[in-house]
Structure formats: C-alpha cells, structure tokens
Scaffold this motif. Structure first.
Motif, PDB file in Angstrom:
ATOM      1  N   UNK A 116      24.613  44.582  44.001  1.00 51.77           N
ATOM      2  CA  UNK A 116      25.852  45.305  43.721  1.00 51.77           C
ATOM      3  C   UNK A 116      26.555  44.731  42.490  1.00 51.77           C
ATOM      4  N   UNK A 117      26.487  43.426  42.350  1.00 51.90           N
ATOM      5  CA  UNK A 117      27.148  42.818  41.192  1.00 51.90           C
ATOM      6  C   UNK A 117      26.491  43.287  39.908  1.00 51.90           C
ATOM      7  N   UNK A 168      27.663  46.736  39.061  1.00 52.25           N
ATOM      8  CA  UNK A 168      28.991  46.721  38.441  1.00 52.25           C
ATOM      9  C   UNK A 168      28.880  46.390  36.963  1.00 52.25           C
ATOM     10  N   UNK A 212      29.944  48.822  33.877  1.00 49.98           N
ATOM     11  CA  UNK A 212      30.952  48.394  32.906  1.00 49.98           C
ATOM     12  C   UNK A 212      30.397  48.475  31.496  1.00 49.98           C
ATOM     13  N   UNK A 217      31.349  36.246  34.330  1.00 45.11           N
ATOM     14  CA  UNK A 217      30.828  35.396  35.407  1.00 45.11           C
ATOM     15  C   UNK A 217      31.847  35.060  36.474  1.00 45.11           C
ATOM     16  N   UNK A 218      33.157  35.063  36.150  1.00 45.87           N
ATOM     17  CA  UNK A 218      34.084  34.721  37.220  1.00 45.87           C
ATOM     18  C   UNK A 218      34.372  35.917  38.119  1.00 45.87           C
ATOM     19  N   UNK A 219      34.020  37.108  37.675  1.00 40.99           N
ATOM     20  CA  UNK A 219      34.251  38.265  38.531  1.00 40.99           C
ATOM     21  C   UNK A 219      32.953  38.760  39.160  1.00 40.99           C
ATOM     22  N   UNK A 220      31.935  38.954  38.326  1.00 49.01           N
ATOM     23  CA  UNK A 220      30.720  39.619  38.788  1.00 49.01           C
ATOM     24  C   UNK A 220      29.553  38.656  38.916  1.00 49.01           C
ATOM     25  N   UNK A 221      29.816  37.401  39.205  1.00 48.72           N
ATOM     26  CA  UNK A 221      28.783  36.371  39.280  1.00 48.72           C
ATOM     27  C   UNK A 221      28.118  36.230  37.909  1.00 48.72           C
ATOM     28  N   UNK A 257      39.568  36.919  29.205  1.00 46.99           N
ATOM     29  CA  UNK A 257      38.890  38.214  29.256  1.00 46.99           C
ATOM     30  C   UNK A 257      39.899  39.296  29.611  1.00 46.99           C
ATOM     31  N   UNK A 258      39.742  40.476  29.023  1.00 44.74           N
ATOM     32  CA  UNK A 258      40.674  41.542  29.396  1.00 44.74           C
ATOM     33  C   UNK A 258      40.059  42.390  30.489  1.00 44.74           C
ATOM     34  N   UNK A 259      40.885  43.212  31.088  1.00 54.72           N
ATOM     35  CA  UNK A 259      40.480  43.944  32.286  1.00 54.72           C
ATOM     36  C   UNK A 259      39.848  45.263  31.883  1.00 54.72           C
ATOM     37  N   UNK A 260      39.099  45.848  32.802  1.00 55.62           N
ATOM     38  CA  UNK A 260      38.331  47.046  32.434  1.00 55.62           C
ATOM     39  C   UNK A 260      39.250  48.197  32.020  1.00 55.62           C
TER      40      UNK A 260
END
Lengths: 171, 404, 366
Positions: free
Chosen positions: C156-157, C160, C164, C241-245, C331-334
């Motif tokens: 799943x990661x 994502x 993105x 890496x801090x959000x989606x591994x 990092x900025x958000x999607x």
C-alpha cells in the motif's frame, strides 16, 4: 486548597458517594497500628463514582477538570477488594485530590468515567485488561496493551505466569 | 444523571470526515469505492518506535485512525511489585528513555514522600534540578529533531543531536551512563559532581543559547514548516482538559499550567518565586490556538527556560552532602501516595503503595505519553496522510512510556 | 545534414571493404550506448558521492571518509558492489514481470533522454533539431516506470508513492514545458546545440537570462518544476520516507533499488544541464570565449574540452543547488504541491511566455 478544605467542600456540596477521608497517621504501638504515611485521600463508593467525578468537575470551587490518572491496585491475594485509584487535578485552583474506591474482587464492576473525562478511556482499558475490572458502558472495551487473546489479568496478585504463548515456551 | 455519551467511534465513515482541512468538501463520484486500511507501524519511521496506527484512508485523506499499543510492553508495574524499592530504580530509566533523569526523580520523590523524616540535602536537590532540566533540554532536542524529520527536514535533526551529545557527555561524566542514568536515588543523588562539572554545565548553557537561536530560525520560523504544521491537529483547551493532556500538549493549547510553577516540588518553588523562568504558552501565532506548530513552539521555547533554571541552580549551589540518611535496604513505612512531576512530555505520576516491607504493594506509573496519545483517535480523521504524521510527531510520544 | 558522429568516426578509421554496412551501424550504436552509459553512470556515481559529502558537511559531519582513501571517493563503488551482491528479492504477492521491468524502464528512459544532450560543440550522440522535446518526453516516461513499480510491489505504501508521483508529474509537466518555451523563444531554437550557439558572443556572457526579461522568472518556475519532476526535496513526496516508509521504493532492494537511485541522480544532472543550456549559456562562458579567441574555431580540441568542462561544471552547480535545497527545506504536503503546480506556477509560466513573446515581437520590429 489543601486536602482539608477540599474535603470540607465535598461535604458541603454533599458530593455523591463520598464515604470518608483517610489521613496519614502516626504509628501507634499500643493499638498495634502500623500507621500510615504518604498523602491523604478520600474513599468513594465505586457505584457512584461517576456522579462524584462529575460533582468534582462541575463544582466551581473544586473545579477538577483534569483526570490525571485512573488505575487499580490489588493489595493482597487474600484481600477481598481491588482498589480503584483516581487522581484529579484542578488547573485553575492548583490542587489535587486522590480518590480511592473499593471494588469487590468477585464482582469487579463499576460504571465508566469516560462520559465525564474522556481521558479515562485508555486508563480504564488498561485497568480492565490488567485486573479484570469491568467498566460498564465503556465505549471501546478492547485490550490496549495486551494482545486480544491474552488469558488472565497480569496485575492481579494471584496471576499465574503462562508457560507458553502461541507455542513459544517462555519458561 | 450524566450527559449523553460524548464518545464517537473513530473508525467510522462519518460525513464530516470527507471535508478537507482547507474546508473544501471531498468530491464523491458515483462509483462504489472502499477505503483503504493501512497499518502505519509497528515498523514505520513516523511512529517513533514500535507503535501501530491502523489508518483508514480515502486516497490521501485519513478517515479513521486507531492506535494499537503494547509492542514495547515490559511489565514495569508488575516488576515494581516484585523487586525492592531501590532495585526498581533502573527500571524507571526505561519507560521514557529520553528523559531518564526525570523518571528517576519522579520515582524517588514518590518513595521519599512515604519515608517520613528523610531529609534531602540541599546540594542534592539542586543537582537533581540541574540534571532534570538538562535532561529536559536533551529530550526536547530530540523532539525538535525528530519533528523536523517527520516534516521532511533532515538537517535540524543532526544539529539537535550535536547539542544532545554534549548533554549526554555531561551525564556520562556525572554517572557513567549516557541514556539510562539511575543517578537520582531515593534520598538524594548517587554521587557528587566531578570537579569542573558545574563549570562545564555553565559553558554548555552559554553555547546552547547561541545555538538555540539558530535552531529557531532554521525550523520554527521556516515557511514550509509553518505551512505544514499551522492549523493542523488543533486541540482546543477544553478538549485538552477533557483528555487529561499535560505538559507541552496542554500548554500548546494555551492552558497556563506547569507543575514546576503551580504545584512546585523540590526547589522549583524557590526558583519560580525568584522569577527565574517563564512558562511558554501556545498563542495561536501562526494559525489556530492549539495546533501542531503551537505545541512544537512550546517545546522549543521551553528549552531556553530550562537553561535559565540551570543557571539559577548553578548560582545557588554550595558544597555539601548529596545523599540523605538512607539505609542500604530501604524499608518504606506503610502508606501510599501519588507524586506527579513535570516530565518533558507532561505529568509523570508515580503512585506507590507500601505495606511496610521491602517491596512495593503497588507501583503505578502514569506516563504522560500514554494519555497524550489517546487524543490521536480524534485528531487524525479528516486530515491528510502527511498531516497525520505531523500530528503523531507533535504529540512527541516515547513508546517506551506509552507501553511501560 | 544528417548527424552520425559515431558512424562518421568509424568511417574515418577506414574499415576494410568486406565489412557490411549494418555491422558498422551496429558497432557505432554499441559504441554510442556504451559511451553514454559509462558517462552517465560516472556522473551519477559522482553525484551520489557528492550528495553524501554535501549532506554531511551541511549536517556538521564528514560523510564517507574511509572507502578508497581520499575522502571516501570509492564509497559509491563499494555501495554499488554491495547492492549487486545483495539477494535478489521479489515480494511474494508482487506482479513479477512488472516488478522486474519497472527499474529497466526508468533507467532506459533517462538514458534515452541523455542521447539528446550535447557535451560539447563537436561531441554529441545525436544532433536533434527537437532535442528538448526528446528530453522532456523521455524524462517524463520515468513516471510510467515509477507507477509500475508502485503497483507491482503489492504494497500500500508503494501504491501511495506511485500515485503521488503520477499526480505530481502531471501537475508539473505543464509549467516545466511552458517555462522552457520562454528561452526557446529568446534563442529561437529547439536544438540544444543551436541554443548554445545562440548564446555565444559578448565575451561568452550573452546568456539567455540576459537576452529577455522573462527568462529569469521562467528559470525560477523551471527550477521548481524540475525539482518536482526529479522527485527532489521539497517535492520528494513519492518516496517521503517519514510518511510512506520509502514510497514506491519500499519493496525494492539490491541492484533494482540502485537503478532507481541512479535514475534520480541522472535526472538531476539532466535537468541541471537543460537549465544550463537554455538559461545559462550552454557551453558559453568567458573561458570558452577566451579559448575560442586563442584557438580560432569551435572544433579545436582545447575549445572542445573547455566546452565539456563548462557544461559539466554548470550541470554540477545545478546538482549542488538541488542538494542544498534538499538538506535545508522540509517537505511540502500533497495538496500544497498540487496547489502550487496548478494554481500558481502554470499561470505564472503563461504570463512569462506572454511577456517573452511580446518582448521578442518588439525586438523583431527593429
């Protein structure tokens, strides 16, 4: 407010479920009383705990909006009761109150305090799994720290340590 | 009797959860879709240890979150009922391993509260204060660095570790350990400070004040960082009280409460009366009051206040004994008491009950991370995946403490 | 005239008459592919080492110091060997063919894009009149590989990350292309070689950014979009890496993982060189001008070398800039990525195009 003032106020507003106040006392050799050190607390009827917490929260002079801790204790194997220990804190008035309720081991049930303090929710889950106390009306009565299939209540004094878990020996 | 149940199960597809943080409504096509359930953890960089959050997501939008704990459960409370009073001290190091001094302190104060007639020497009290505050700085430095990592800025993490390394070196000089100190004992502290140690602490304070400004400019005021954290994960003061949040989580919501000032223990009352330190509060400067930025700001600002406390203690400290009159095998009189101290993460409470013997009857640990984490279930639905990471980071949990 | 540098080179060697023409063609192709792969791999290897040193020095540490001796120069090679030795792992639930193909697609498309890249006035793999189209087209083909990798990983990661990447690239292709139109208009060519020629003069400083007022803002837009295209921070959301591994890379390991890595650094260099060619004078610099003055022509070997050095240095300045940004910014958000791409960069790029067009039209009147 110090403990005496809080207790007076509790008596004055006729706080539901208030049983007595327990103060520290010096050891008395004559009466073979070992004494009691530490802090003072009030004993509250467990069945009316929710009303008591609500009274403490909503009374303007007590103003105990913060439930700091809710836990239990098993004093001894042969003791008939669990203790349920609650710590309240007032942010505005800057005082604390320790509450103790006695809960019979053979019928360890009490109403949940979640509706008064939502912070109690996880603490109650922990108590429930560790001591086997049922909090009636708890919205999410699952285990929190232990696995869902854990047998027994580890914090009880008569807990027997398992020798294996899912085929893994742990002796 | 009691007002209606306020609890709302978090794992449900509520209509509100489809509103984006910006206020736009998520556009739903007439296609049957299902939300994706994804496990964030137990091995995930954002969960700061081994915690698992079961997320339910609709694309990038989180519609439900359920924390699962217990991966680091080490039975601290049960051990506390089975080992002698002093033997339990090293176990306290292990629940919040980033602020072991404060844990030692909380436990020692709780046990000392039961031991009537035990007097703590003044030098010991001041050394305890210095250590606890330095440890708070070290812990907040980790919070600062790892929150930067969560948001995607790597470099502040290394800067924070550079200063933390110095604090650890200081602790190593004083007690030989770098992470799990067991230095603050029942009755005082383990040993006196080595020669020159207090001067080095003073030197550290001087250097740190310069560096702190750098840290502040690098991350706290960074435009992207502010955009990522302001208005995210808003905890109102009312909600904070309802959930029993303490520490920076509570102060981030604008509630002016710090145990060190308002219910002082040790020498804090004196220091507070001298006006040596302030309590930084969230003010909603960059967004809504109680958002992630406010909580982060409170932590960063607290580091400077800790340095001020350390300086006050350095001025006040005088030679003297550092350990009270404590027997080798401690017997605690029957009784019980709860002592809560201001840990970097909130109120660390120890409830100890004794029946008069060498072993505790009950040793309850109220870890601030555990309580602070409960708020996740409510904060995360309705945010984006990246925001949920920001929210977990802003609670600054240590999983060792949530699970104990 | 048809440009066949390698074939011409082989013919100048005077091959025996019995060698058929197709063999010459094949040899020329092999030579070209070998050379380009080597050069790009070397550049990527160096970039990876540079990234580690740059990040190290930004973060108050040294970076690699042991492998190879001098400042750990062989660290990337050692890493490469380690990655090659690693077990070849494919997750059980993965779509095996796609999982295997994905890194190949990513790598080959970026190497393909490199074909259009001239390294000097006389040293190029193909002289294309529409070189920049080729670069943009093949550069964005890597996205297909990334999406493929994300889908095939059965994680799943990864999914994502892939989604993105797709959303981000679609959003930033538009400002990227539009921003490039501005220097294209100023220079009047789509060919990278001609673009460089068009910036010759004025002591080698007749760069595109000085030729038209809209080129500088266009460069800023191009640079932001290029960061998003190459998945570099603050736009590294696909791997975040801090959000989606590790995003689409989660399930990859060993040599396949290193292919993605190689692609990232090759793409960085590619984008930097494109920026250098269309905004900052290409091969032109005062040094190039001086060399040309001294040796007379563009084809002289010294001038060629100076050109090569200039473009590589300009490219690495861009790469360094990207690294600098990465180790500085969060990092900025999607949703912020999307907002920036669609709501701000695209209209701004259009405005730049308009200004550039008007400027050129006015210039053409005189």
């Amino acid at each position: 407010m110090d403990f005496q003032a809080i207790h007076d106020r509790l008596v004055a507003i006729d706080a539901p479920g208030l049983v007595r106040a327990e103060l520290p006392r010096e050891p008395n050799k004559k009466e073979k009383d070992p004494g009691r050190s530490g802090e003072s607390y009030v004993v509250v009827d467990s069945a009316r705990m929710v009303d008591f917490l609500l009274a403490c929260r909503d009374d303007e002079r007590l103003d105990m909006k913060l439930l700091v801790d809710l836990s239990a204790a098993d004093p001894a194997v042969d003791d008939e009761n669990f203790w349920v220990l609650i710590q309240l804190l007032s942010i505005e008035k800057k005082h604390r109150l320790s509450i103790k309720a006695f809960l019979p081991k053979d019928n360890a049930r009490m109403p949940t305090a979640t509706a008064v303090h939502r912070g109690a929710q996880w603490h109650e889950r922990e108590c429930a799994e560790m001591y086997g106390i049922t909090f009636e009306g708890h919205p999410d009565p699952r285990n929190i720290l232990l696995p869902d299939d854990w047998v027994g209540h580890p914090m009880r004094k008569d807990y027997e340590f398992p020798t294996e878990y899912h085929g893994i020996s742990c002796e | 009797m009691v007002e209606a149940q306020k609890y709302k199960p978090s794992m449900q597809l509520s209509d509100e959860s489809r509103v984006l943080p910006s206020g736009e409504r998520e556009f739903m096509l007439d296609v049957s879709t299902a939300d994706l359930e994804v496990n964030m953890g137990p091995q995930h960089p954002a969960t700061h240890g081994v915690m698992r959050v079961l997320l339910r997501t609709d694309g990038e939008l989180v519609t439900g979150a359920q924390p699962h704990l217990g991966y680091l459960h080490r039975c601290a409370e049960k051990i506390g009922e089975n080992v002698e009073w002093l033997q339990y001290l090293p176990y306290t190091d292990r629940y919040d391993y980033l602020s072991a001094m404060n844990n030692n302190l909380g436990y020692s104060l709780a046990v000392e509260g039961l031991m009537t007639g035990l007097e703590i020497p003044r030098r010991a009290t001041l050394i305890r204060t210095i250590c606890a505050e330095l440890n708070r700085v070290a812990s907040h430095l980790i919070a600062y660095g790892t929150y930067g990592l969560d948001i995607g800025a790597f470099t502040p993490f290394f800067y924070a570790f550079r200063e933390r390394e110095w604090i650890q070196a200081l602790f190593e000089k004083i007690c030989g350990a770098r992470l799990t100190y067991s230095y603050i004992r029942i009755g005082g502290v383990f040993n006196d400070t080595p020669p020159g140690w207090l001067q080095e602490v003073g030197h550290f304070c001087d250097v740190f004040e310069d560096k702190w400004r750098e840290y502040y400019d690098l991350l706290v005021e960074n435009h992207i960082f502010v955009k990522r954290t302001a208005d995210i994960g808003v905890i109102s003061a009312e909600m904070a009280l309802d959930f029993g949040l303490t520490g920076p989580m509570l102060r981030g919501s604008g509630v002016d409460f710090d145990l060190r000032r308002d219910m002082p223990y040790m020498a804090y009352g004196e220091i507070s009366d001298a006006g040596a330190f302030d309590i930084p509060l969230g003010r909603g400067e960059k967004g809504t009051l109680g958002d992630c930025w406010d909580r982060f700001y409170v932590r960063v600002a607290e580091m400077m206040e800790s340095i001020k406390i350390v300086r006050w203690c350095l001025d006040a400290i005088e030679p003297g004994p550092v350990l009270g009159d404590v027997p080798k095998v401690i017997k605690v009189p029957a009784g019980e008491g709860y002592v809560g101290i201001e840990n970097p993460r909130g109120e660390l409470g120890h409830y100890v009950a004794s029946s008069g013997g060498k072993v505790a009857l009950r040793c309850r640990v109220r870890g601030p991370s555990f309580t602070n984490l409960a708020v996740l279930e409510d904060l995360m639905p309705g945010t984006l995946l990246a925001d949920s990471v920001a929210i977990i980071g802003s609670t600054d949990i240590v999983v060792g403490e949530t699970d104990r | 005239m048809e440009q066949r540098p390698f074939l011409d080179f082989l013919e100048t060697l005077g091959p025996p008459a019995w060698v058929p023409e197709w063999a010459l063609w094949l040899t020329a192709a092999g030579l070209g592919v070998g050379l380009i792969t080597t050069i790009i791999s070397l550049i990527a290897l160096f970039s990876i080492w540079l990234e580690r040193k740059v990040s190290g020095h930004i973060q108050c540490r040294y970076g690699p110091m042991y492998a190879g001796g001098w400042h750990g120069w062989a660290q990337t090679i050692a890493d490469g060997v380690k990655l090659m030795m690693k077990e070849d792992m494919i997750p059980t639930g993965a779509d095996k063919p796609l999982f295997v193909i994905a890194p190949a697609i990513v790598l080959s498309s970026i190497f393909g894009a490199m074909v259009a890249l001239p390294l000097s006035y006389g040293f190029y793999f193909a002289q294309m009149d529409l070189g920049i189209f080729m670069i943009l087209a093949l550069g964005s083909t890597t996205t297909i590989g990334v999406v493929m990798a994300g889908w095939a990983s059965n994680s799943k990661w990864s999914l994502y990350g892939a989604m993105r990447e797709a959303a981000q690239v679609v959003a930033y292709e538009i400002p990227l292309g539009l921003a490039l139109l501005v220097p294209l208009m100023a220079l009047g060519t789509f060919s990278l070689l001609d673009a460089s020629h068009a910036q010759a003069g004025f002591f080698g400083m007749n760069w595109a950014i000085f030729q038209n007022p809209a080129v500088l803002p266009a460069f800023v837009i191009f640079w932001v979009a290029a960061l998003a295209e190459t998945k570099r921070a603050p736009f590294d959301l696909p791997e975040a890496e801090s959000e989606l591994v590790a995003g689409f890379l989660t399930e990859y390991s060993g040599i396949r993982w290193s292919f993605f890595f190689l692609e990232e650094y090759a793409a960085m260099f590619l984008m930097s060189v494109v920026a250098a060619v269309f905004f900052f004078g290409g091969f032109e610099s005062p040094l190039t001008w001086a060399a040309r003055e001294a040796f007379g022509s563009n084809t002289h070997i010294v001038v060629q070398l100076v050109c090569f050095g200039t473009i590589v240095i300009k490219g690495f300045i861009g790469v360094f800039l990207m690294m600098w940004l990465r180790w500085t910014l969060p990092r900025i958000r999607i949703d912020q990525v999307m907002t920036m791409g669609y709501k701000y960069l695209t209209p701004l790029a259009l405005a730049c195009v308009l200004v550039a067009a008007i400027w050129e039209a006015i210039l053409s009147l005189f």
